[in-house]
Design a protein around this motif. Structure first.
Motif, mmCIF file in Angstrom:
data_model
loop_
_atom_site.group_PDB
_atom_site.id
_atom_site.type_symbol
_atom_site.label_atom_id
_atom_site.label_comp_id
_atom_site.label_asym_id
_atom_site.label_seq_id
_atom_site.Cartn_x
_atom_site.Cartn_y
_atom_site.Cartn_z
ATOM 1 N N GLU A 1 108.019 57.577 -56.254
ATOM 2 C CA GLU A 1 107.559 57.341 -57.644
ATOM 3 C C GLU A 1 107.616 58.921 -58.040
ATOM 4 O O GLU A 1 108.033 59.061 -59.227
ATOM 5 N N ALA A 47 112.782 62.150 -63.912
ATOM 6 C CA ALA A 47 112.749 61.784 -65.357
ATOM 7 C C ALA A 47 112.298 63.204 -66.174
ATOM 8 O O ALA A 47 112.901 63.340 -67.056
ATOM 9 N N ASP A 88 110.893 59.996 -58.636
ATOM 10 C CA ASP A 88 111.462 59.532 -59.621
ATOM 11 C C ASP A 88 110.983 60.224 -60.868
ATOM 12 O O ASP A 88 111.701 60.533 -61.855
ATOM 13 N N SER A 89 109.613 60.293 -61.081
ATOM 14 C CA SER A 89 108.933 60.784 -62.244
ATOM 15 C C SER A 89 109.322 62.458 -62.456
ATOM 16 O O SER A 89 109.652 62.892 -63.734
ATOM 17 N N GLN A 90 109.467 63.098 -61.373
ATOM 18 C CA GLN A 90 109.958 64.551 -61.197
ATOM 19 C C GLN A 90 111.463 64.680 -61.937
ATOM 20 O O GLN A 90 111.498 65.148 -62.845
#
Lengths: 164, 261
Positions: free
Chosen positions: A42, A49, A45-47
């Motif tokens: 997660e 994004a 993924d956020s990194q």
């Protein structure tokens, strides 16, 4: 089939050890390790994004910069063409003024010349009258015995010249 | 059956024998540490080692971390698509279930006999699969009655059932619901048992025909051995599929309990 034949003797042991080992795998693997792995994914993924968003912002910034650059370019180009036009106009005006000045001086000279010409012609005319009157008087004196005075001859010549 | 294939008994591999602790018992129930318990422990150990490779938590994952994240993503995606947002809580259980079954299936297929250890497939035992199925069913019941109370019985009456049909439909649905743990347990048990029996029977052919002479060896042993290679590959696939089916059905049953219909 030992799985069924042995049930009576092994079920307690199977239950006990499965409870321990499967229970441990649920606790240690499922609740201990799995959330960390999932949170890593997660986080990544956020990194990604966030990085993408940043890249997008940078792109927008670059676009804005390019727009500004193009605008400045356009503005300076317009300024340059305005200056050129101005310079052209000034030059044209200057040329016009000097042309006018030259024209006036030429006209003046022309006028003077025409005046001088007219004066010369008038003088020439007057002389021709005198000579004509003299010649007329002489001719009359030779052809006839009449003596013509100078004044009358002059009048006659003037009359003839005016008519002629 | 033992006579038919010479000295090789294809059922011997399923026998549970105590290794130590024969005298251990709890409340009168004997709980010796058996070969079955040993392979459960090995399953846990290998599973733990596998997961350990995924605990580096690097931003750019290595191969091992990729593999671990691939499996966790696979299961969490499956739970997400089956149950939805509310299913997140149950991902640890479903994941442990899937991985435990998968690793037990795979470990049972290792050719450990080459080093003198007889591989034991934990999931080929009805006692084990039944306990896993019962545990799953119990969780479904607890979650179902915990979140919906008496309304959970609404699961057995689909929407739009005519009033007259409700008693019959209710009974049918109830039976189909109660059969779930058995089908769950028997499916895995049968799949693993059948595969291992087949492999062992073929292995008996290879050895016995090989001992009978060159001609039978060429006509029986060689084709059997080639078939064994193919079936072993198929078994690897089945090991994965059965673990997946168990986890998929568990999450679909949990979905019934959480979202009703």
């Amino acid at each position: 089939m030992p799985q069924i034949a042995q049930i009576g003797e092994i079920y307690a042991s199977q239950l006990f050890w499965l409870a321990i080992f499967f229970g441990l795998s649920v606790i240690v693997i499922g609740y201990g390790m799995l959330p960390k792995v999932l949170s890593t994914v997660e986080m990544r993924d956020s990194q990604i994004a966030a990085d993408l968003k940043e890249a997008e912002a940078a792109q927008a910034r670059a676009d804005a910069l390019e727009d500004g650059y193009r605008e400045a370019m356009d503005r300076s180009r317009a300024e340059a063409s305005r200056l050129t036009a101005e310079a052209k106009a000034t030059a044209a005006k200057k040329t016009e003024a000097s042309l006018k000045r030259a024209e006036t001086s030429i006209n003046k000279k022309l006028d003077e010349a025409a005046e001088a010409l007219a004066a010369a012609r008038a003088a020439a005319m007057a002389e021709i009258e005198d000579v004509a009157a003299q010649a007329a008087a002489d001719m009359v004196g030779k052809v006839t015995p009449l003596a013509v005075d100078e004044k009358a001859a002059r009048q006659a010549v003037a009359k003839e010249l005016n008519h002629g | 059956m033992a006579e038919e294939s010479g000295k090789i008994d294809p059922m011997h591999q399923f026998e549970v024998t105590p290794l130590f602790g024969q005298e251990w018992e709890i409340a009168g129930y004997a709980i010796p540490f058996t070969n079955s318990a040993l392979w459960m422990a090995l399953t846990l150990l290998v599973l733990w080692l596998f997961m350990l490779g995924g605990m580096k938590r690097e931003l750019i994952p290595g191969r091992w971390q990729m593999a671990v994240e691939g499996v966790t993503g696979f299961i969490s995606d499956m739970v997400d698509s089956n149950i939805g947002e509310k299913g997140r809580k149950y991902v640890p259980y479903i994941f442990s279930l899937f991985m435990f079954i998968l690793f037990a299936n795979m470990l049972g297929m290792l050719p450990t006999a080459l080093v003198g250890v007889h591989a034991f497939t934990v999931t080929s035992h009805l006692t084990v699969t039944a306990i896993l199925a019962m545990a799953t069913f119990l969780i479904v019941l607890v979650v179902g009655f915990g979140t919906h109370g008496i309304k959970f019985f609404g699961l057995f009456v689909p929407h739009g059932t005519p009033l007259v049909m409700i008693p019959i439909i209710f009974v049918i649905e109830l039976i189909s619901f109660l059969v779930r743990p058995f089908s769950l347990a028997v499916r895995l048990f049968v799949a693993m048992t059948a595969g291992h029996v087949l492999l062992k029977v073929l292995a008996g052919f290879v050895i016995n025909a090989g001992a009978a002479g060159a001609a039978t060896a060429a006509f029986v042993s060689v084709p059997s051995f080639i078939l064994m290679i193919g079936i072993s590959l198929l078994e690897v696939l089945i090991a994965f599929i059965q673990a997946y089916v168990f986890a998929l059905l568990a999450s679909s049953y949990l979905n019934d309990a959480i979202n009703l219909h």
